[in-house]
Write a protein that holds these residues in place. Structure first.
Motif, PDB file in Angstrom:
ATOM      1  N   ILE A 454       0.871  -1.182   0.000  1.00  0.00           N
ATOM      2  CA  ILE A 454       0.000   0.000   0.000  1.00  0.00           C
ATOM      3  C   ILE A 454       0.902   1.225   0.000  1.00  0.00           C
ATOM      4  O   ILE A 454       1.658   1.449   0.945  1.00  0.00           O
ATOM      5  CB  ILE A 454      -0.927   0.017   1.233  1.00  0.00           C
ATOM      6  CG1 ILE A 454      -1.992  -1.076   1.127  1.00  0.00           C
ATOM      7  CG2 ILE A 454      -1.585   1.379   1.384  1.00  0.00           C
ATOM      8  CD1 ILE A 454      -2.938  -1.132   2.319  1.00  0.00           C
ATOM      9  N   ASP A 455       0.828   1.992  -1.083  1.00  0.00           N
ATOM     10  CA  ASP A 455       1.597   3.229  -1.218  1.00  0.00           C
ATOM     11  C   ASP A 455       0.619   4.315  -1.656  1.00  0.00           C
ATOM     12  O   ASP A 455       0.524   4.639  -2.843  1.00  0.00           O
ATOM     13  CB  ASP A 455       2.716   3.039  -2.242  1.00  0.00           C
ATOM     14  CG  ASP A 455       3.621   4.251  -2.361  1.00  0.00           C
ATOM     15  OD1 ASP A 455       3.668   5.049  -1.405  1.00  0.00           O
ATOM     16  OD2 ASP A 455       4.280   4.404  -3.415  1.00  0.00           O
ATOM     17  N   ALA A 460       6.740   5.997  -2.981  1.00  0.00           N
ATOM     18  CA  ALA A 460       7.799   5.004  -2.817  1.00  0.00           C
ATOM     19  C   ALA A 460       8.122   4.276  -4.117  1.00  0.00           C
ATOM     20  O   ALA A 460       8.678   3.181  -4.099  1.00  0.00           O
ATOM     21  CB  ALA A 460       7.403   3.990  -1.746  1.00  0.00           C
ATOM     22  N   THR A 461       7.789   4.892  -5.245  1.00  0.00           N
ATOM     23  CA  THR A 461       7.982   4.213  -6.528  1.00  0.00           C
ATOM     24  C   THR A 461       9.429   3.784  -6.747  1.00  0.00           C
ATOM     25  O   THR A 461       9.708   2.651  -7.159  1.00  0.00           O
ATOM     26  CB  THR A 461       7.530   5.135  -7.677  1.00  0.00           C
ATOM     27  OG1 THR A 461       6.156   5.474  -7.491  1.00  0.00           O
ATOM     28  CG2 THR A 461       7.713   4.447  -9.021  1.00  0.00           C
ATOM     29  N   ALA A 462      10.369   4.673  -6.449  1.00  0.00           N
ATOM     30  CA  ALA A 462      11.780   4.339  -6.677  1.00  0.00           C
ATOM     31  C   ALA A 462      12.235   3.206  -5.776  1.00  0.00           C
ATOM     32  O   ALA A 462      12.925   2.274  -6.219  1.00  0.00           O
ATOM     33  CB  ALA A 462      12.642   5.581  -6.451  1.00  0.00           C
ATOM     34  N   LEU A 467      11.131  -4.692  -6.422  1.00  0.00           N
ATOM     35  CA  LEU A 467      10.026  -5.631  -6.239  1.00  0.00           C
ATOM     36  C   LEU A 467       9.084  -5.622  -7.430  1.00  0.00           C
ATOM     37  O   LEU A 467       8.622  -6.678  -7.878  1.00  0.00           O
ATOM     38  CB  LEU A 467       9.255  -5.279  -4.959  1.00  0.00           C
ATOM     39  CG  LEU A 467      10.025  -5.322  -3.636  1.00  0.00           C
ATOM     40  CD1 LEU A 467       9.129  -4.843  -2.492  1.00  0.00           C
ATOM     41  CD2 LEU A 467      10.526  -6.728  -3.345  1.00  0.00           C
ATOM     42  N   VAL A 468       8.807  -4.436  -7.948  1.00  0.00           N
ATOM     43  CA  VAL A 468       7.846  -4.314  -9.053  1.00  0.00           C
ATOM     44  C   VAL A 468       8.437  -4.864 -10.348  1.00  0.00           C
ATOM     45  O   VAL A 468       7.797  -5.656 -11.060  1.00  0.00           O
ATOM     46  CB  VAL A 468       7.427  -2.843  -9.234  1.00  0.00           C
ATOM     47  CG1 VAL A 468       6.559  -2.681 -10.479  1.00  0.00           C
ATOM     48  CG2 VAL A 468       6.687  -2.341  -7.998  1.00  0.00           C
ATOM     49  N   GLU A 469       9.656  -4.471 -10.666  1.00  0.00           N
ATOM     50  CA  GLU A 469      10.241  -4.815 -11.967  1.00  0.00           C
ATOM     51  C   GLU A 469      10.613  -6.287 -12.077  1.00  0.00           C
ATOM     52  O   GLU A 469      10.640  -6.840 -13.176  1.00  0.00           O
ATOM     53  CB  GLU A 469      11.456  -3.930 -12.225  1.00  0.00           C
ATOM     54  CG  GLU A 469      11.082  -2.455 -12.388  1.00  0.00           C
ATOM     55  CD  GLU A 469      12.298  -1.543 -12.432  1.00  0.00           C
ATOM     56  OE1 GLU A 469      13.436  -2.084 -12.406  1.00  0.00           O
ATOM     57  OE2 GLU A 469      12.118  -0.315 -12.482  1.00  0.00           O
ATOM     58  N   PRO A 477       1.266  -2.110  -6.525  1.00  0.00           N
ATOM     59  CA  PRO A 477       1.065  -1.334  -5.296  1.00  0.00           C
ATOM     60  C   PRO A 477      -0.274  -0.597  -5.313  1.00  0.00           C
ATOM     61  O   PRO A 477      -0.646   0.007  -6.320  1.00  0.00           O
ATOM     62  CB  PRO A 477       2.245  -0.354  -5.290  1.00  0.00           C
ATOM     63  CG  PRO A 477       3.302  -1.024  -6.114  1.00  0.00           C
ATOM     64  CD  PRO A 477       2.563  -1.783  -7.169  1.00  0.00           C
ATOM     65  N   ALA A 478      -0.995  -0.690  -4.210  1.00  0.00           N
ATOM     66  CA  ALA A 478      -2.294  -0.030  -4.106  1.00  0.00           C
ATOM     67  C   ALA A 478      -2.087   1.442  -3.801  1.00  0.00           C
ATOM     68  O   ALA A 478      -1.285   1.802  -2.936  1.00  0.00           O
ATOM     69  CB  ALA A 478      -3.133  -0.685  -3.018  1.00  0.00           C
ATOM     70  N   ALA A 479      -2.823   2.298  -4.523  1.00  0.00           N
ATOM     71  CA  ALA A 479      -2.703   3.735  -4.332  1.00  0.00           C
ATOM     72  C   ALA A 479      -4.077   4.334  -4.083  1.00  0.00           C
ATOM     73  O   ALA A 479      -5.104   3.769  -4.465  1.00  0.00           O
ATOM     74  CB  ALA A 479      -2.051   4.381  -5.559  1.00  0.00           C
ATOM     75  N   GLY A 480      -4.092   5.504  -3.456  1.00  0.00           N
ATOM     76  CA  GLY A 480      -5.329   6.206  -3.206  1.00  0.00           C
ATOM     77  C   GLY A 480      -6.181   5.540  -2.146  1.00  0.00           C
ATOM     78  O   GLY A 480      -5.932   4.410  -1.717  1.00  0.00           O
ATOM     79  N   ALA A 481      -7.236   6.254  -1.739  1.00  0.00           N
ATOM     80  CA  ALA A 481      -8.112   5.742  -0.687  1.00  0.00           C
ATOM     81  C   ALA A 481      -8.798   4.450  -1.108  1.00  0.00           C
ATOM     82  O   ALA A 481      -8.986   3.538  -0.290  1.00  0.00           O
ATOM     83  CB  ALA A 481      -9.153   6.805  -0.325  1.00  0.00           C
TER      84      ALA A 481
END
Length: 626
Positions: A454-455, A460-462, A467-469, A477-481
């Motif tokens: 949860i970001d 925290a993209t960088a 983990l993502v790549e 990653p979950a974003a927003g409410a």
């Protein structure tokens, strides 16, 4: 000289701070009871055992093992307690011997905390008994003595505690045994017999250690046999080595009790941590005593009018300071000897550690392979004490995690954090969390561990790029409410379902598509993106999640959540606090030292190493999906 006691014999205790070491031929569990003047244990709150190891003035070992330690401070024992009973019992239902006749007689050695030998007692003559009162420490006319008891009970711990007056003895003994059995069942495997391995089982027997050679063959050339033990043919001296009388035995990796190399190394690291805590406590105590004695002697000198002036006063002061310096010097010599032995042990243990326990710069990571089994523990960094900064001890926590983790991104956590820029500290905190998550992924079998993130603001993209790549995340990653709500709702429902199934004894009722592997939820920048419902769900996951395989890894500054006030206090208390920079915030369970925690440091080429490991995890996951 040590007084070797026989059953029923007593001996005065010249020290009030004691250590009692027990060695046995098989794992045993330790208990201690306080009893009143009539010898009655008034309730379960007067019993120390592995599940609740401390009483006022008494502490027992937390694990069942072939080597145990009791720590006693007789000055801290409550006045209404006149007896301290040292108890041993065989664990039930874990494949070990069911009675003491099936193992070597235990041996109890009583020493001061400075290592001065007081008394020893070999518990011979035990047969069908599975629990025994080994020793009794008791008050007599204002002084303490130790008595060799050796009273065994065929009815086990329940009969023993009942004989000491505990009304609820059967139920309480069952509780103790169940806790120990669950711990052993999740941590160890049955040892191979001599017929299966061709070498004797490894045993700790009253100071004689028999080390099988199978472990060394499995460990890629590391020799785990103890070269200084000449009492058995299975532990010969290494080529070219010689044994010098009076020298400390050379330390060897894996030289601890346990039924697997994983457990032996874990216990050895834990023992190093405990030994450093005890040695430092003894040194500090000796220095404090020397300071107190100096003050008392100077006060007495000043109280005597004849010694306040002139040469007599100066002589008294010089003698008092000389005594002080001698006491401190002797204490420092002992402390330096202990540090040297621990440093030598660290030098051989560190290179032998498996990936779960090893530093990121260890060669084992370059040859990383996805494991088939989950290890006992995980390294989360290192700890050291102010007196020995050059002697870091690996900080290991048991798996599965019993508590969530909190990487504190606030600037108030330590002096090092206070000197850093706030934005840089937050970035470093998230990098630290990613390194922890990568290690957790790396030490679990393929598919046995899933990571979600949860970001809320995407800040925290960088840090999350490795983990993502590499594709090891369970989803983007979950974003927003909305993203926060969706992930929390899904995990909360999972915990609810698993707990209902376990409580009802119907695990087969769980949905077939439910992932029962361990889950890690990384949360960045809490409480941004969380409403009141989300905060409530987070508290629920922190409290109930670990028992259902859901764990938290939060990156947060507690000050950012101060608007919630005391509502979040239980959340912070339920998490293990970690930091992205060195911080003195950890305390040991024995003497309460403030340990400096240092987070795991990636090597200079940490990015490629991290990706190398994560690509191995990702490859194993792809293979598993085919």
């Amino acid at each position: 000289m040590t007084a070797e006691l026989v059953r029923g014999q007593n001996h005065p205790l010249p020290h009030t701070r004691l250590e009692i070491r027990v060695t046995a031929g098989a794992p045993v569990l330790a208990c201690a009871t306080l009893a009143d003047a009539e010898g009655t244990v008034r309730g379960t709150e007067w019993i120390a055992h592995p599940g609740s190891p401390t009483l006022p003035g008494v502490e027992v070992s937390r694990q069942a093992a072939a080597e145990l330690r009791f720590h006693v401070d007789l000055e801290a024992v409550p006045e209404q307690a006149h007896h301290v009973n040292v108890l041993l019992a065989l664990p039930e239902g874990v494949g070990g011997p069911a009675r003491f006749a099936g193992t070597t007689a235990p041996y109890a050695a009583v020493t001061s905390t400075e290592g001065v030998a007081v008394a020893g007692f070999a518990l011979t003559g035990l047969d069908a008994e599975s629990a025994v009162v080994a020793l009794e420490l008791y008050r007599r006319q204002g002084a303490w003595k130790v008595r060799a008891v050796g009273q065994g009970y065929a009815g086990g711990l329940a009969e023993l505690l009942g004989d000491q007056g505990l009304v609820e003895a059967p139920a309480f003994a069952t509780t103790v045994q169940d806790a120990v059995a669950r711990h052993l069942a999740s941590a160890v495997q049955a040892p191979l017999t001599e017929a299966q391995t061709g070498t004797p089982d490894r045993r700790q027997v009253a100071g004689t250690q028999v080390a099988g050679t199978q472990a060394g063959a499995r460990a890629g050339g590391v020799d785990y046999t103890h070269p200084a033990r000449k009492k058995t043919a299975s532990a010969p001296l290494a080529a070219g080595a010689s044994e010098q009388p009076g020298q400390q035995p050379r330390p060897v990796a894996g030289d601890a009790s346990g039924w697997s190399m994983d457990e032996r190394l874990y216990n050895q690291v834990w023992g190093m941590f405990e030994d450093l805590a005890r040695a430092t406590a003894a040194y500090r105590s000796a220095v404090d005593f020397a300071e107190s004695r100096l003050d008392q002697e100077l006060d007495r000198a000043l109280a005597d009018p004849r010694q306040r002036m002139g040469g007599a006063a100066e002589t008294v002061r010089e003698e008092a300071h000389a005594k002080h310096d001698r006491l401190v010097g002797r204490a420092r010599e002992v402390f330096d000897r202990d540090l040297a032995q621990l440093a030598a042990e660290s030098q051989v243990v560190e290179p032998a550690l498996p990936p779960a326990y090893a530093r990121w710069d260890s060669p084992v990571w370059r040859d990383y392979e996805v494991p088939d089994e989950t290890p006992m523990a995980l390294r989360l960094g290192e700890v050291h004490l102010p007196e020995s900064p050059e002697l870091p001890i690996p900080m290991l926590v048991r798996l599965p995690l019993e508590r969530g983790l909190w990487v504190d991104s606030g600037r108030t956590g330590s002096e090092a954090a206070l000197m850093m820029d706030g934005a840089e500290l937050r970035r470093l905190a998230m990098d630290t969390a990613v390194a922890h998550a990568a290690r957790l992924l790396a030490v679990h079998p393929p598919g046995g561990f899933t990571v979600q993130v949860i970001d809320p603001a995407g800040s925290a993209t960088a840090a999350l790029a490795p983990l993502v790549e590499t594709g090891v995340l369970g989803g983007p990653p979950a974003a927003g409410a909305e993203g926060v709500s969706a992930v929390l709702g899904k995990l909360t429902q999972r915990v609810d379902l698993v707990q209902m199934a376990l409580r009802g004894g119907t695990p087969e009722s769980l949905p077939p598509d439910l992932d029962l592997g361990e889950q890690l939820l990384i949360i960045n920048d809490f409480p941004h993106g969380f409403d009141d419902r989300g905060v409530t769900q987070l508290r629920y996951l922190a409290d109930e999640g670990p028992s259902a395989g859901v764990h938290l890894l939060m990156v947060a500054d507690r000050e950012d959540a101060r608007a919630y006030g005391p509502v979040l206090d239980p959340l912070w208390r339920s998490l293990l606090p970690l930091t992205p920079v060195p911080s003195e915030h950890l305390a040991d369970p024995w003497v309460g030292h403030s340990w400096t925690y240092t987070p795991p440091a990636l090597p200079a080429d940490g990015g490629p190493m991290l990706r190398h490991v994560l690509e191995g995890v990702a490859g194993a996951l792809r293979e598993g999906r085919r």
